[in-house]
Design a protein around this motif. Structure first.
Motif, PDB file in Angstrom:
ATOM      1  N   ALA A 258      20.009  36.603  63.052  1.00 11.06           N
ATOM      2  CA  ALA A 258      20.658  36.381  61.750  1.00 11.06           C
ATOM      3  C   ALA A 258      20.956  37.729  61.145  1.00 11.06           C
ATOM      4  O   ALA A 258      20.235  38.699  61.398  1.00 11.06           O
ATOM      5  N   PRO A 259      21.998  37.822  60.332  1.00 10.97           N
ATOM      6  CA  PRO A 259      22.228  39.086  59.637  1.00 10.97           C
ATOM      7  C   PRO A 259      21.022  39.457  58.776  1.00 10.97           C
ATOM      8  O   PRO A 259      20.300  38.582  58.295  1.00 10.97           O
ATOM      9  N   SER A 260      20.825  40.754  58.610  1.00  5.29           N
ATOM     10  CA  SER A 260      19.722  41.269  57.807  1.00  5.29           C
ATOM     11  C   SER A 260      19.750  40.636  56.414  1.00  5.29           C
ATOM     12  O   SER A 260      20.810  40.554  55.787  1.00  5.29           O
ATOM     13  N   ALA A 261      18.579  40.165  55.948  1.00  2.50           N
ATOM     14  CA  ALA A 261      18.366  39.547  54.630  1.00  2.50           C
ATOM     15  C   ALA A 261      18.764  38.073  54.560  1.00  2.50           C
ATOM     16  O   ALA A 261      18.689  37.464  53.492  1.00  2.50           O
ATOM     17  N   THR A 262      19.122  37.469  55.699  1.00  2.00           N
ATOM     18  CA  THR A 262      19.376  36.016  55.713  1.00  2.00           C
ATOM     19  C   THR A 262      18.094  35.255  55.372  1.00  2.00           C
ATOM     20  O   THR A 262      18.136  34.178  54.772  1.00  2.00           O
ATOM     21  N   GLY A 263      16.957  35.846  55.791  1.00  2.63           N
ATOM     22  CA  GLY A 263      15.668  35.198  55.541  1.00  2.63           C
ATOM     23  C   GLY A 263      14.935  34.829  56.810  1.00  2.63           C
ATOM     24  O   GLY A 263      13.999  34.043  56.802  1.00  2.63           O
ATOM     25  N   LYS A 264      15.319  35.443  57.939  1.00  5.72           N
ATOM     26  CA  LYS A 264      14.742  35.006  59.215  1.00  5.72           C
ATOM     27  C   LYS A 264      13.237  35.278  59.292  1.00  5.72           C
ATOM     28  O   LYS A 264      12.493  34.441  59.807  1.00  5.72           O
ATOM     29  N   THR A 265      12.784  36.416  58.752  1.00  2.00           N
ATOM     30  CA  THR A 265      11.344  36.708  58.807  1.00  2.00           C
ATOM     31  C   THR A 265      10.582  35.668  57.991  1.00  2.00           C
ATOM     32  O   THR A 265       9.582  35.094  58.462  1.00  2.00           O
ATOM     33  N   THR A 266      11.074  35.390  56.779  1.00  3.08           N
ATOM     34  CA  THR A 266      10.438  34.401  55.897  1.00  3.08           C
ATOM     35  C   THR A 266      10.385  33.035  56.592  1.00  3.08           C
ATOM     36  O   THR A 266       9.338  32.375  56.619  1.00  3.08           O
ATOM     37  N   VAL A 267      11.498  32.616  57.175  1.00  4.15           N
ATOM     38  CA  VAL A 267      11.587  31.288  57.797  1.00  4.15           C
ATOM     39  C   VAL A 267      10.683  31.199  59.030  1.00  4.15           C
ATOM     40  O   VAL A 267       9.924  30.235  59.193  1.00  4.15           O
TER      41      VAL A 267
ATOM     42  N   GLU B 184      23.305  39.033  47.700  1.00  4.00           N
ATOM     43  CA  GLU B 184      22.301  38.846  46.631  1.00  4.00           C
ATOM     44  C   GLU B 184      20.880  39.032  47.190  1.00  4.00           C
ATOM     45  O   GLU B 184      20.060  39.735  46.609  1.00  4.00           O
ATOM     46  N   ARG B 185      20.590  38.402  48.331  1.00  2.00           N
ATOM     47  CA  ARG B 185      19.240  38.504  48.934  1.00  2.00           C
ATOM     48  C   ARG B 185      18.956  39.938  49.367  1.00  2.00           C
ATOM     49  O   ARG B 185      17.842  40.431  49.230  1.00  2.00           O
ATOM     50  N   LEU B 186      19.990  40.587  49.894  1.00  2.00           N
ATOM     51  CA  LEU B 186      19.811  41.975  50.347  1.00  2.00           C
ATOM     52  C   LEU B 186      19.476  42.874  49.153  1.00  2.00           C
ATOM     53  O   LEU B 186      18.551  43.690  49.220  1.00  2.00           O
ATOM     54  N   ARG B 187      20.200  42.698  48.061  1.00  2.00           N
ATOM     55  CA  ARG B 187      19.974  43.536  46.873  1.00  2.00           C
ATOM     56  C   ARG B 187      18.618  43.256  46.259  1.00  2.00           C
ATOM     57  O   ARG B 187      17.923  44.159  45.803  1.00  2.00           O
ATOM     58  N   LYS B 188      18.219  42.003  46.267  1.00  2.00           N
ATOM     59  CA  LYS B 188      16.931  41.625  45.678  1.00  2.00           C
ATOM     60  C   LYS B 188      15.768  42.264  46.449  1.00  2.00           C
ATOM     61  O   LYS B 188      14.800  42.733  45.877  1.00  2.00           O
ATOM     62  N   ARG B 189      15.904  42.286  47.770  1.00  2.00           N
ATOM     63  CA  ARG B 189      14.808  42.758  48.613  1.00  2.00           C
ATOM     64  C   ARG B 189      14.765  44.277  48.734  1.00  2.00           C
ATOM     65  O   ARG B 189      13.697  44.879  48.870  1.00  2.00           O
ATOM     66  N   SER B 190      15.953  44.907  48.661  1.00  2.00           N
ATOM     67  CA  SER B 190      16.054  46.272  49.143  1.00  2.00           C
ATOM     68  C   SER B 190      15.979  47.331  48.058  1.00  2.00           C
ATOM     69  O   SER B 190      16.489  47.148  46.961  1.00  2.00           O
TER      70      SER B 190
ATOM     71  N   VAL C 163      21.353  26.770  58.711  1.00  2.00           N
ATOM     72  CA  VAL C 163      21.727  27.482  57.487  1.00  2.00           C
ATOM     73  C   VAL C 163      20.476  27.604  56.611  1.00  2.00           C
ATOM     74  O   VAL C 163      19.817  26.604  56.332  1.00  2.00           O
ATOM     75  N   ASN C 164      20.139  28.827  56.255  1.00  2.00           N
ATOM     76  CA  ASN C 164      18.962  29.028  55.390  1.00  2.00           C
ATOM     77  C   ASN C 164      19.388  28.953  53.920  1.00  2.00           C
ATOM     78  O   ASN C 164      19.571  29.957  53.258  1.00  2.00           O
ATOM     79  N   ASP C 165      19.538  27.704  53.457  1.00  3.27           N
ATOM     80  CA  ASP C 165      19.832  27.491  52.036  1.00  3.27           C
ATOM     81  C   ASP C 165      18.514  27.240  51.310  1.00  3.27           C
ATOM     82  O   ASP C 165      17.978  28.118  50.654  1.00  3.27           O
ATOM     83  N   VAL C 166      17.954  26.032  51.500  1.00  6.03           N
ATOM     84  CA  VAL C 166      16.627  25.733  50.947  1.00  6.03           C
ATOM     85  C   VAL C 166      15.610  26.020  52.055  1.00  6.03           C
ATOM     86  O   VAL C 166      15.709  25.473  53.155  1.00  6.03           O
ATOM     87  N   LEU C 167      14.663  26.895  51.738  1.00  8.96           N
ATOM     88  CA  LEU C 167      13.726  27.394  52.750  1.00  8.96           C
ATOM     89  C   LEU C 167      13.060  26.273  53.562  1.00  8.96           C
ATOM     90  O   LEU C 167      13.090  26.278  54.795  1.00  8.96           O
ATOM     91  N   GLU C 168      12.455  25.311  52.868  1.00  5.81           N
ATOM     92  CA  GLU C 168      11.688  24.252  53.553  1.00  5.81           C
ATOM     93  C   GLU C 168      12.596  23.429  54.467  1.00  5.81           C
ATOM     94  O   GLU C 168      12.186  22.997  55.546  1.00  5.81           O
TER      95      GLU C 168
END
Ligand code: ADP
Ligand code: 5GP
Length: 206
Positions: free
Chosen positions: A15-24, A135-141, A170-175
């Motif tokens: 997944a592109p960086s900051a998609t949330g793959k580590t979290t998922v 948005e996710r990239l900016r929030k994290r980085s 698609v990582n929209d809602v995490l769960e």
């Protein structure tokens, strides 16, 4: 009868960086028994909060290049100027021990793994949109603007590799995303070729 377990399944997730793959994927391996995350080698510096031998095996560029020369990697890539790679030996040993393994690796690495092991199950994870990714990239980085711009430019190239994958989530809602990935793992485990030996005693009992 052999005591050897059935070899494990190999999954790659890109997944592109900051998609949330580590979290998922961290949630996925908590949810699905018998599924383990592979630990990569990298030459990038350790970030605050990361632990050597837990998040990555952190090694020098020289040590990494020596491993490349020795043929020690199942796959490796230069991502954002740093080396990342997956050990051949560790992957083979864990699969042979019956573990189902997830490699969270970039698209270059995923291509190499599929070439080496065509039975690999490849999953691409998308963010809900480019705007949400940003948005996710900016929030994290806390990275400089230029580094973030580079990650976003790379993201555009990476999503064009999606057609080489077997599944897309698609990582929209995490769960929801974690649940969908768990479903993919379960479906792969339930394939007839995979279950053939295990079900034979049931068939024989008829
Ligand atoms: P990656 O490993 O793909 O680079 P991370 O797992 O570090 O991405 O996640 C990037 C950021 O997005 C983190 O701040 C994380 O908390 C957040 N995030 C991950 N998944 C979701 C989601 N489903 N909804 C909202 N934010 C998310
Ligand atoms: P980060 O530095 O943010 O942890 O990871 C940057 C990128 O490197 C991510 O896209 C991640 O998936 C990728 N990556 C992590 N480990 C590996 C690996 O072993 N091989 C490859 N090819 N990519 C990796």
């Amino acid at each position: 009868m052999s005591n050897n377990p059935a070899p494990g399944l190999l999954f790659v997730v890109s997944a592109p960086s900051a998609t949330g793959k580590t979290t998922v994927i961290e949630q996925l391996v908590q949810l699905v028994p018998g599924l383990k995350m592979s630990r990569s080698y990298t030459s990038r510096p350790r970030r605050e909060g990361e632990t050597d031998g837990v998040d990555y095996n952190f090694v020098s560029r020289d040590a990494f290049e020596a491993q490349i020369a020795a043929g020690g990697f199942l796959e490796w890539a230069d991502v954002f100027g740093n080396y990342y790679g997956t050990s051949w030996h560790e992957t083979e040993a864990r699969l042979a021990a019956g573990e189902d393994l997830v490699l969270v690796i970039d698209v270059q690495g995923a291509r190499q793994v599929r070439a080496a092991r065509p039975e690999t199950v490849a999953v691409f994870m998308l963010p809900p949109s480019f705007a949400v990714l940003e948005e996710r990239l900016r929030k994290r980085s806390s990275e400089p603007e230029a580094a973030m711009a580079r990650r976003l430019a790379t993201a555009r190239q990476e999503v064009s590799a999606v057609d080489a994958y077997d599944y897309v989530v698609v990582n929209d809602v995490l769960e929801r995303c974690v649940g969908e990935l768990a479903g993919i793992v379960m479906a792969e485990r339930a394939k007839l070729a995979r279950r053939r030996a295990a079900i034979q005693p049931i068939i024989d009992s008829f």
